[in-house]
Design a protein around this motif. Structure first.
Motif, PDB file in Angstrom:
ATOM      1  N   GLY A 180       8.298 -22.249 -45.661  1.00 57.06           N
ATOM      2  CA  GLY A 180       7.817 -21.712 -46.930  1.00 57.06           C
ATOM      3  C   GLY A 180       8.837 -20.774 -47.551  1.00 57.06           C
ATOM      4  N   MET A 181       9.448 -19.937 -46.712  1.00 56.54           N
ATOM      5  CA  MET A 181      10.481 -19.027 -47.226  1.00 56.54           C
ATOM      6  C   MET A 181      11.662 -19.808 -47.801  1.00 56.54           C
ATOM      7  N   SER A 182      12.038 -20.895 -47.149  1.00 56.08           N
ATOM      8  CA  SER A 182      13.120 -21.738 -47.672  1.00 56.08           C
ATOM      9  C   SER A 182      12.776 -22.254 -49.057  1.00 56.08           C
ATOM     10  N   PHE A 183      11.543 -22.740 -49.153  1.00 56.42           N
ATOM     11  CA  PHE A 183      11.093 -23.274 -50.428  1.00 56.42           C
ATOM     12  C   PHE A 183      11.095 -22.197 -51.505  1.00 56.42           C
ATOM     13  N   GLN A 184      10.608 -21.019 -51.136  1.00 53.62           N
ATOM     14  CA  GLN A 184      10.545 -19.941 -52.121  1.00 53.62           C
ATOM     15  C   GLN A 184      11.936 -19.451 -52.512  1.00 53.62           C
ATOM     16  N   ALA A 185      12.862 -19.505 -51.564  1.00 53.04           N
ATOM     17  CA  ALA A 185      14.232 -19.129 -51.905  1.00 53.04           C
ATOM     18  C   ALA A 185      14.772 -20.063 -52.978  1.00 53.04           C
ATOM     19  N   ARG A 186      14.523 -21.353 -52.812  1.00 48.34           N
ATOM     20  CA  ARG A 186      14.998 -22.293 -53.827  1.00 48.34           C
ATOM     21  C   ARG A 186      14.275 -22.075 -55.152  1.00 48.34           C
ATOM     22  N   ASP A 187      13.036 -21.596 -55.079  1.00 44.66           N
ATOM     23  CA  ASP A 187      12.287 -21.323 -56.313  1.00 44.66           C
ATOM     24  C   ASP A 187      12.665 -19.983 -56.928  1.00 44.66           C
ATOM     25  N   GLY A 188      13.626 -19.288 -56.333  1.00 46.55           N
ATOM     26  CA  GLY A 188      14.121 -18.074 -56.961  1.00 46.55           C
ATOM     27  C   GLY A 188      13.729 -16.772 -56.295  1.00 46.55           C
ATOM     28  N   ALA A 189      13.044 -16.828 -55.153  1.00 43.37           N
ATOM     29  CA  ALA A 189      12.643 -15.589 -54.486  1.00 43.37           C
ATOM     30  C   ALA A 189      13.876 -14.808 -54.036  1.00 43.37           C
ATOM     31  N   SER A 190      13.770 -13.478 -54.072  1.00 40.91           N
ATOM     32  CA  SER A 190      14.889 -12.622 -53.672  1.00 40.91           C
ATOM     33  C   SER A 190      14.806 -12.304 -52.181  1.00 40.91           C
ATOM     34  N   ARG A 191      15.877 -11.702 -51.712  1.00 45.85           N
ATOM     35  CA  ARG A 191      15.888 -11.290 -50.315  1.00 45.85           C
ATOM     36  C   ARG A 191      14.720 -10.347 -49.990  1.00 45.85           C
ATOM     37  N   SER A 192      14.475  -9.388 -50.859  1.00 48.19           N
ATOM     38  CA  SER A 192      13.398  -8.439 -50.544  1.00 48.19           C
ATOM     39  C   SER A 192      12.029  -9.120 -50.650  1.00 48.19           C
ATOM     40  N   ASP A 193      11.885 -10.069 -51.569  1.00 45.41           N
ATOM     41  CA  ASP A 193      10.660 -10.881 -51.589  1.00 45.41           C
ATOM     42  C   ASP A 193      10.414 -11.482 -50.214  1.00 45.41           C
ATOM     43  N   LEU A 194      11.445 -12.100 -49.681  1.00 45.03           N
ATOM     44  CA  LEU A 194      11.283 -12.816 -48.413  1.00 45.03           C
ATOM     45  C   LEU A 194      11.134 -11.846 -47.246  1.00 45.03           C
ATOM     46  N   GLU A 195      11.735 -10.668 -47.365  1.00 50.00           N
ATOM     47  CA  GLU A 195      11.535  -9.677 -46.302  1.00 50.00           C
ATOM     48  C   GLU A 195      10.082  -9.210 -46.255  1.00 50.00           C
ATOM     49  N   ARG A 196       9.464  -9.106 -47.406  1.00 51.66           N
ATOM     50  CA  ARG A 196       8.046  -8.745 -47.410  1.00 51.66           C
ATOM     51  C   ARG A 196       7.197  -9.869 -46.829  1.00 51.66           C
ATOM     52  N   VAL A 197       7.567 -11.115 -47.143  1.00 59.49           N
ATOM     53  CA  VAL A 197       6.861 -12.247 -46.542  1.00 59.49           C
ATOM     54  C   VAL A 197       6.995 -12.200 -45.021  1.00 59.49           C
ATOM     55  N   ALA A 198       8.224 -11.930 -44.553  1.00 58.60           N
ATOM     56  CA  ALA A 198       8.457 -11.871 -43.113  1.00 58.60           C
ATOM     57  C   ALA A 198       7.629 -10.760 -42.475  1.00 58.60           C
ATOM     58  N   GLU A 199       7.580  -9.621 -43.134  1.00 56.22           N
ATOM     59  CA  GLU A 199       6.832  -8.489 -42.582  1.00 56.22           C
ATOM     60  C   GLU A 199       5.345  -8.827 -42.472  1.00 56.22           C
ATOM     61  N   LEU A 200       4.792  -9.436 -43.512  1.00 54.17           N
ATOM     62  CA  LEU A 200       3.379  -9.825 -43.462  1.00 54.17           C
ATOM     63  C   LEU A 200       3.144 -10.857 -42.367  1.00 54.17           C
ATOM     64  N   ALA A 201       4.083 -11.802 -42.236  1.00 55.65           N
ATOM     65  CA  ALA A 201       3.925 -12.821 -41.195  1.00 55.65           C
ATOM     66  C   ALA A 201       3.907 -12.177 -39.812  1.00 55.65           C
ATOM     67  N   MET A 202       4.717 -11.152 -39.629  1.00 55.49           N
ATOM     68  CA  MET A 202       4.740 -10.491 -38.317  1.00 55.49           C
ATOM     69  C   MET A 202       3.469  -9.707 -38.039  1.00 55.49           C
TER      70      MET A 202
END
Lengths: 207, 207
Positions: A180-202
């Motif tokens: 999902g993070m890969s997909f969102q990166a291609r859709d324009g998500a930023s590093r900090s966007d994905l870091e928040r996703v990672a934090e919630l996933a953890m």
DNA sequence: CCATATTCGTAGTGATCACTACGTAAATGC
DNA sequence: GCATTTACGTAGTGATCACTACGAATATGG
């Protein structure tokens, strides 16, 4: 960066006319184009232009489109993709998965390279004639999920996780988050966007 | 299901020669093929075969490949994709997101239809000439994420969530999980696989 | 019956696809 | 020098791509 072209040592040179281009540089250009556009949408003419080659040069050096793609995948896994295998070597399973997702947030949005994971996005929606390429990357993804599951099983074995934890389900969850993070990166998500996703996933980690 | 072909009522018939095929049935076949293979990998000849049409029939009825795809997306959102909008109408934000993911686990793996979400997978890796199609679906996905965020904001506004909760981050997380589930469905994940992913994702819910 | 409107089937269009035949150029081995 | 080996550049191959020209067929309106 001073370029010293390949093997200037005392190894015996190959017999015929030497290649007029740097094979690894050309492969790198091909990898990036495949990575950005995917297998099917990357035409030989786009490749030859990006690699600075003529079609016969490409075919002589790399075989055909499919083998060039496979070499590009290998290069990606060995270079950019190495962070994932490294993350799984952390001392605990939780640290391993957390590092995997945090490093992914950085790598999937790294400037100067296509967003998202090549192994996830590089061969989606291939036509019937190149379905085998799609299947190849699917196998790589299955192997990655298996590696995560094995890492979690090891942690479970040494008591890091509550008894009754399902390593397969946990591995599939974090694999899905990564994709999902890969997909969102291609859709324009930023590093900090994905870091928040990672934090919630953890925060879904058991225990 | 007894088929009653279109408009048998007393409406005035159109002027010229009547169409020899059912337009909605043809659109349905096109939608399923685009859904399974993606925009670029679905050729007009594959479409005409699946729809039971000749190329001129297809072009006369649907315009061109791009407009046919857009109609297929509309049909998908109105039919198969309706579960998502319905889920967000649940009484609490948590129930809404939980229903979204649980229903997704069922819909993304439903027998008799292509695995995964058409809106997620239908236009990945389009070539430069059809980049606009990819961008169209990207906008749909952004709208979906915005709808989830709005639903979470509403819940936050009525005190369902702890103060300080970040609705945008939460929406991006669950959007990513949904997209990951789509990807995993295409990679062969089962309904129960995805239900476990959904359950783990919900354990990250704040509070 | 005739004019009009729309769809029908046949048979293609030029463009791009992945890929290659072929003769020449540039290196090594002797 | 000369044979051998490999890569070079030029110029294409048949197949498939999305798309359409065109005349015949079938409906309505009068």
């Amino acid at each position: 960066m001073v370029a010293m072209k390949s093997g200037s040592g005392n190894e015996t040179r190959p017999r015929g006319r030497p290649r007029a281009f740097d094979r690894d540089e050309a492969l790198d250009a091909a990898m990036r184009l495949f990575w950005r556009r995917g297998y099917d949408a990357t035409s030989i003419s786009a490749l030859t232009e990006a690699m600075g080659l003529t079609p016969p040069q490409l075919y002589a050096a790399f075989g055909d489109k499919r083998r060039l793609f496979e070499e590009a995948v290998g290069k990606y896994l060995a270079e950019t993709g190495a962070f994932a295998a490294a993350a799984l070597e952390r001392p605990t399973a939780r640290e391993a998965v957390e590092a995997l997702l945090r490093d992914a947030a950085r790598e999937l949005t790294a400037p100067g390279q296509p967003p998202g994971c090549f192994c996830v996005l590089g061969a989606v929606n291939c036509g019937p004639e190149s379905a085998g390429v799609e299947e190849d990357l699917r196998r790589h993804r299955a192997a990655s999920e298996a590696a995560i599951r094995t890492r979690i099983e090891t942690g479970l074995g040494v008591g890091e996780l509550p008894a009754g934890t399902d390593p397969a389900a946990l591995a599939k969850f974090y694999t899905g988050v990564f994709q999902g993070m890969s997909f969102q990166a291609r859709d324009g998500a930023s590093r900090s966007d994905l870091e928040r996703v990672a934090e919630l996933a953890m925060s879904a980690w058991p225990g």
